[in-house]
Design an enzyme around this catalytic site. Sequence first.
Site, PDB file in Angstrom:
ATOM      1  CB  CYS A  96      -0.988  -0.034   1.170  1.00  0.00           C
ATOM      2  SG  CYS A  96      -2.292   1.214   1.002  1.00  0.00           S
ATOM      3  CG  HIS A 227      -3.622  -3.390   3.320  1.00  0.00           C
ATOM      4  ND1 HIS A 227      -2.574  -2.803   3.971  1.00  0.00           N
ATOM      5  CD2 HIS A 227      -4.318  -2.370   2.760  1.00  0.00           C
ATOM      6  CE1 HIS A 227      -2.623  -1.483   3.827  1.00  0.00           C
ATOM      7  NE2 HIS A 227      -3.672  -1.195   3.081  1.00  0.00           N
ATOM      8  CD  GLU A 229      -0.977  -5.366   5.844  1.00  0.00           C
ATOM      9  OE1 GLU A 229      -0.812  -5.923   4.747  1.00  0.00           O
ATOM     10  OE2 GLU A 229      -1.233  -4.144   5.959  1.00  0.00           O
TER      11      GLU A 229
END
Lengths: 263, 985
Positions: A96, A227, A229
């Site tokens: 990002c 993302h 994560e």
Amino acid sequence: MAQPRALILRAPGTNCDVETAHAFGRAGAAPQTLHVNRALENPRLFDEYQIFCVPGGFSYGDDIAAGRIFGNQIRHHLAERLHAFREQGKLILGICNGFQVLAKSGVLFDDADVRAGSRPPATLAWNASGKFEDRWVRLVVEGSRCVFFRGIESMYLPVAHAEGQFIARDRETLASLAARGQIALRYAAMDDARQPTDRYPDNPNGSMAAVAGVCDATGRVCGLMPHPERHIDRTQHPRWTRGEGTDEGEGLRVFKNAVEYFR
Amino acid sequence: MLWEVDIYPAEGQTDLAAARLAAEAAELELAEDLQARVAHGYLIEGRLSRADAERVAGELLSDSVIERTVVGRPGDAALSESPGGRMQLVHVLPKPGVMDPVAQSALGAIADLGIEATAVRTFRKLWLGNLAPERLDRLCAKLLANESIEQVVVGPLAIDRLELGSPYAFQLKHVPLAALDDDALLRLSRQGQLYLSLDEMRTVQAHFRDLAREPTDVELETIAQTWSEHCSHKTLAGRIRYRDENGEKLFENMLKETIFAATAEIRRGLAADDWCVSVFKDNAGVIRFDDRHHVVFKVETHNHPSALEPYGGANTGVGGVIRDPLGTGLGAKPVCNTDVFCFAPPDTPAEDVPAGALHPKRVMKGVVAGVRDYGNRMGIPTVNGAVFFDPRYMGNPLVYCGNVGLLPVDKAEKQPQPGDYVVAVGGRTGRDGIHGATFSSAELTSDSETISGGAVQIGNAITEKMLLDVILAARDRGLYHAITDCGAGGFSSAVGEMGAEIGAEVWLDRVPLKYEGLSYCEIWISEAQERMVLAVPPARWEEFAALCQSEAVEATVIGRFVPTGRLVLLYHDQQVADLGMDFLHDGRPPVVREAVYAAPQENAIAPAVSQPPLSFTDNLLAILGSWNVASKEWIIRQYDHEVQGGSVIKPLVGVANDGPSDAAVLRPVLDSRRGIVLACGMNPRYADFDTYHMAASAIDEAVRNCVAVGADPRRIAILDNFCWGDCQKPETLGSLVRAALACHDVAIEWGTPFISGKDSLNNEFRFQAADGTQQSIAVPPTLLISALGQVDDVARCISMDLKEPGNFLYQVGLTKDELGGSHFALVTGRPGGRVPRVDTALARRVFASLHAAIAAGLVRACHDMSEGGLAVTAAEMAFAGGLGARIELANAPTDIEAAKGDAAAHAHATAALLFSESNTRFLCEVRPDAVARFEALVAGVPHASVGQVVGGNWLEIVAAGPDAPVIAAELSTLKNAWQSPLRWK
């Protein structure tokens, strides 16, 4: 190597450092988060790590443009060090805002022509919708060049950004990036995970050729807008209460790939 | 040397800003077909050559892939070359001294290039075509700029310097009080923006007479800040004589005897199992979470600043409430935000907006953007909220901002020690927000802007994020004894409160300033954002300073806590104030207020249509498409609701990720399965009937939203935020006291403690109407209840979307004839009716039984029944799950009886079963194989199977008797009605 060390570099406004470190930890790496000032004071600290990650957030508020100020700091003070880091066969990941930083730092794209005074190959511009959006997207992996996406065909991950529209300098540049296998990840249609799409909101930001992530010519430097994560646990999936998703989440594999690369 | 850099979209790139400007101009009826080109730009001052300026423009400020630049000295012809033929040029700049975060960052980044610049200012450059010249002023005022923070320059920029401020020459000012009569005292209070009452002014006068001296200006300001409604809650914590139909009641301290008292009683009952840690004491309420952490929660309002400058007001509202958990105990880590807004309807015709008020749509867009930009930049997920629309929020929108933090159990207590340094950390001090605390005690008028422009601010989220990062690190290293935020009242409040038990001496000349020229008094009361005050022991100062420096956060010793019991202010060794802490904190004369409440006469609601065949499909569509019920996806998606990685139940759920979740669930500790649940309840429409039932209903809604996703009803903490009109009026205050009595009663019955709260009491907008008369709009009594629940294992949580065909639908809870204030009444224009009440004893059992069923894994989906009743609940569950449903009203648990054969009574009963908003009801989806166990667990409370999930894409609701379905609609039709009102670009 048993356990690669991952350096997660934060700047003022970085805000995904904790969960990114958590994801690297879950994947088997030894993560450490440091402030960019530590790296500027002592660029040699990169020698102690095998993975370098710039996490998401709003570095320096995304003031001027997303990732610009942090990117310029890297370009002016850490470029040689990171060039060496890559040449040593190590891995670099930008998620990002980290993608925006890497794209604007010259680390991600071959920067020779920029130094010669011409325009960079690509940039990340304001979303075509003109606003920040948080939504889940279907992604399709292209080719096998990128180390981080090995063995992955598609992923379901969230995006959350205002400036993620991938724009290449021109059609020739886009074609040559694609020819070298550097366009590693694209937004796909919700109803057909293999089909890259220009249709909003499946392509959430209007990216050219539906580009969601790219890698450099070595495949060891990668930047992506979604993302990974944020999808390393079943309960992060937006429809886990409907029985969808997997225990590990589809994003964990990205971090595991980084760890396995050093096995 | 001053340089101007203009940045335009490159040839072939879309001019997004221009397109948006033209669309908004059309929407606000300011220009039909505006042609626009938009650049953004920078003014850069310093020792820069043209080559330097061009390098800054090319390497830093612009992106050569998508942008082109024009560089010149202001006044150069090149800067005035229209990009699109004959167009009017307009520049919009932040006023000098207004926070300009991009300029600040640019200044640092220019230095990083090795180029010396001394000041930077940003601006927008707008080229306007197809606009009649006489419409330009209105366009500027209504859309292009907000004159409380921005200035408009028509034509080329003629500017030659940016540097701000001029040296300040110290002069100690006294304010002569001794000789003033009552009128003069009041005039001073108003004109000096002290907003103290006559009684308070007299007390101050007498105090200084006793001391045989006049107060200094800064002493008077300090007293006014400390005694302000905003800082001391003197009305609600004061003496109130309250009368209603039950007689008269005298309160010595109304809040203490209602809301606080309920919490105290609950805690006594829990004894050793008390899970409250700190309530109504610190900057936020603190409760237990797990062995390692407490959670803290605070909700604030930022109404008046948001009325004047929606973006900045909401922006700094979020920034301010984040500093509350951060200033609680020794500092909690913020883990999520919640935001609730009240606006006038966005489709209000432009001509109905009174002078001095911004159009509600502009207010709404600005507020949403302000919350978005601050919350997202801080990396705090905004997970819950609500928006309520009513014409009475015109000119006085309500903006509630909340924050939850995570606090290590050993960091819950703080205590400054004599000898500790008073340390200011974070942003610099400027003239920002002077008189914010006292301003919030005044009502808004159509010329508030000119009086109080200084109270309007823009935040800089990154300054606060940097502050947050170093404070959490310093906390974990134990480098300070106490911390508090610098909010309303600035240093005056922060130091005054922190040193209340000890005494403090402050050296005002040491405070780092944004620019020269601030007087000692301005320094002391400035409400500049992003500052915290800490008590740092001298022995740890060096380590603390080094830590801050390592992350480029400014920290300065500005004084010392000294055991004198006095607040002493010095400016370059000259004493400018010397106040006893006891007078400051305990010297305020008690406020004594009258409060009366007379419940309005209960009138029967106009009967529903009685002509067969009954059909309520259009009513359902109208309710789904009403502003309050309609999808808020346009807002929710602009907030990052997943950052920090703990998202479990998102605000949008269901098969297409777009159904309305009852509550948000998240895991604040990533290696744990324990979760927190966030929800809220509010229904100002019920306040028109009875504020007691309004308050009880708001609590019920907040709690049932938590219970619906799986929260344990025995472990829910709640917050109160009262936003009322002018409480000097006995009727207005009476309606508030009545609401507080409900809070007391319901909290005790359920064991649901209030842990924190806040009030905002002067929400009235006064203006001059077109006919010249003075008019006033008071907001409806608006109580927001925010709830914080907990779950042991987030994997037990459920969502509201229907899951599988064949499952049974159960209504749990009793439907009564309670259509008063309902959305059915709203969309059909029916006054009267009975407002929903809460049967607290039954509700407690309903919550417990349903929770047992959810915890046992027997419920596949659950949705709370609120606005629009059963019909809306069923519709939302169906279209969120993408599955049809069939409901039979004949089975619904109810106490409504309609005489057989009475068509009118039957029609009314049907409307009530569909749309009544009776409290404590849920619609649950249960698998056939779980039905027996589910029924056993809810056996003790009203419940019944009312239908089934079916395949297909229709919602069908049938009434008793031979009628055709009273509601039949395709899911796509229902969903479209619900999504279309706020499907904004």
